[in-house]
Scaffold this motif. Sequence first.
Motif, mmCIF file in Angstrom:
data_model
loop_
_atom_site.group_PDB
_atom_site.id
_atom_site.type_symbol
_atom_site.label_atom_id
_atom_site.label_comp_id
_atom_site.label_asym_id
_atom_site.label_seq_id
_atom_site.Cartn_x
_atom_site.Cartn_y
_atom_site.Cartn_z
ATOM 1 N N LYS A 50 -54.397 46.270 53.710
ATOM 2 C CA LYS A 50 -53.209 45.460 53.436
ATOM 3 C C LYS A 50 -51.951 46.311 53.569
ATOM 4 C CE LYS A 50 -55.239 41.588 52.374
ATOM 5 N NZ LYS A 50 -55.034 40.366 53.086
ATOM 6 N N VAL A 51 -50.836 45.643 53.798
ATOM 7 C CA VAL A 51 -49.546 46.294 53.957
ATOM 8 C C VAL A 51 -48.602 45.723 52.905
ATOM 9 C CG1 VAL A 51 -47.586 46.608 55.535
ATOM 10 C CG2 VAL A 51 -49.915 46.584 56.430
ATOM 11 N N THR A 52 -47.807 46.601 52.267
ATOM 12 C CA THR A 52 -46.820 46.173 51.294
ATOM 13 C C THR A 52 -45.447 46.190 51.956
ATOM 14 O OG1 THR A 52 -48.090 47.079 49.466
ATOM 15 C CG2 THR A 52 -45.753 46.687 49.064
ATOM 16 N N VAL A 53 -44.717 45.092 51.782
ATOM 17 C CA VAL A 53 -43.366 44.970 52.333
ATOM 18 C C VAL A 53 -42.425 44.670 51.178
ATOM 19 C CG1 VAL A 53 -41.875 43.654 53.888
ATOM 20 C CG2 VAL A 53 -44.246 44.105 54.532
ATOM 21 N N ARG A 54 -41.306 45.363 51.133
ATOM 22 C CA ARG A 54 -40.272 45.088 50.135
ATOM 23 C C ARG A 54 -39.084 44.476 50.854
ATOM 24 N NH1 ARG A 54 -41.082 46.484 45.472
ATOM 25 N NH2 ARG A 54 -41.612 48.288 44.302
ATOM 26 N N ALA A 55 -38.433 43.536 50.170
ATOM 27 C CA ALA A 55 -37.258 42.890 50.756
ATOM 28 C C ALA A 55 -36.413 42.297 49.644
ATOM 29 C CB ALA A 55 -37.693 41.787 51.727
ATOM 30 N N TRP A 56 -35.174 41.965 49.984
ATOM 31 C CA TRP A 56 -34.357 41.198 49.066
ATOM 32 C C TRP A 56 -34.906 39.788 49.034
ATOM 33 C CZ3 TRP A 56 -31.909 44.281 46.160
ATOM 34 C CH2 TRP A 56 -31.297 45.430 46.658
ATOM 35 N N TRP A 57 -34.771 39.110 47.917
ATOM 36 C CA TRP A 57 -35.279 37.752 47.774
ATOM 37 C C TRP A 57 -34.684 36.855 48.860
ATOM 38 C CZ3 TRP A 57 -33.251 32.900 47.132
ATOM 39 C CH2 TRP A 57 -34.160 31.903 46.787
ATOM 40 N N HIS A 58 -35.517 36.000 49.419
ATOM 41 C CA HIS A 58 -35.088 35.030 50.433
ATOM 42 C C HIS A 58 -35.912 33.773 50.214
ATOM 43 C CE1 HIS A 58 -34.392 33.131 54.308
ATOM 44 N NE2 HIS A 58 -33.497 34.054 54.593
ATOM 45 N N GLU A 59 -35.278 32.637 50.181
ATOM 46 C CA GLU A 59 -35.980 31.386 49.864
ATOM 47 C C GLU A 59 -37.062 31.011 50.876
ATOM 48 O OE1 GLU A 59 -32.619 28.427 51.867
ATOM 49 O OE2 GLU A 59 -33.002 28.362 49.723
ATOM 50 N N ASP A 60 -36.981 31.524 52.103
ATOM 51 C CA ASP A 60 -37.964 31.196 53.127
ATOM 52 C C ASP A 60 -39.165 32.140 53.162
ATOM 53 O OD1 ASP A 60 -36.630 28.930 54.035
ATOM 54 O OD2 ASP A 60 -35.401 30.085 55.437
#
Length: 182
Positions: A50-60
């Motif tokens: 598995k891969v972990t991705v971090r991001a700012w919250w996005h409704e989509d």
Amino acid sequence: MRSGNLNTPADLVELDGQLRPGVLDWLWVGIRSKESAEPPAATGLRAPAKVTVRAWWHEDLRAGRYVRTADRLLLIDDVRDFTGQRAEVVITCSELAGTPGEYRPLEGVPTPCRVHLTHEAPYRDELGQTTDYRTRAEVALIEVGRPQPDDQLVVGGTLYNVIAYADDSDDGVVRGLWLEKV
């Protein structure tokens, strides 16, 4: 989360009802593989780790959509907003990793894709008996739609004709195909 960790531009992509990819938005992400002692060898287009991705919250951002970078294609499995304040999210993804190839539809424009080939895969008849050994491929629907018999794949400089679907192999993400070398 420090914004310096979000150093990879990516498209957020969705497969529509006509099996065409649609870009919903672009975002900056931070990608890293989950820690594992030694991930098992790939047996298909989906990488086992598995891969972990971090991001700012996005409704989509939601399960079943894709994060596509210049060289990676990640299927979103889960999105977690740990703070509950719609600030940052941690996304667990399955990576679709294969050999670079080119899909050549009988009618249409050739397109680059990822392909996982299995040579000498057992081919079974309707009774489940192995009757032959053939070349089997897995491709991502988001990249090629649903290939038809007589379409072609080029993998590693070798041209293959699609001769049939691999029964029960379409899970909405990956499709199996039986190939014949040209």
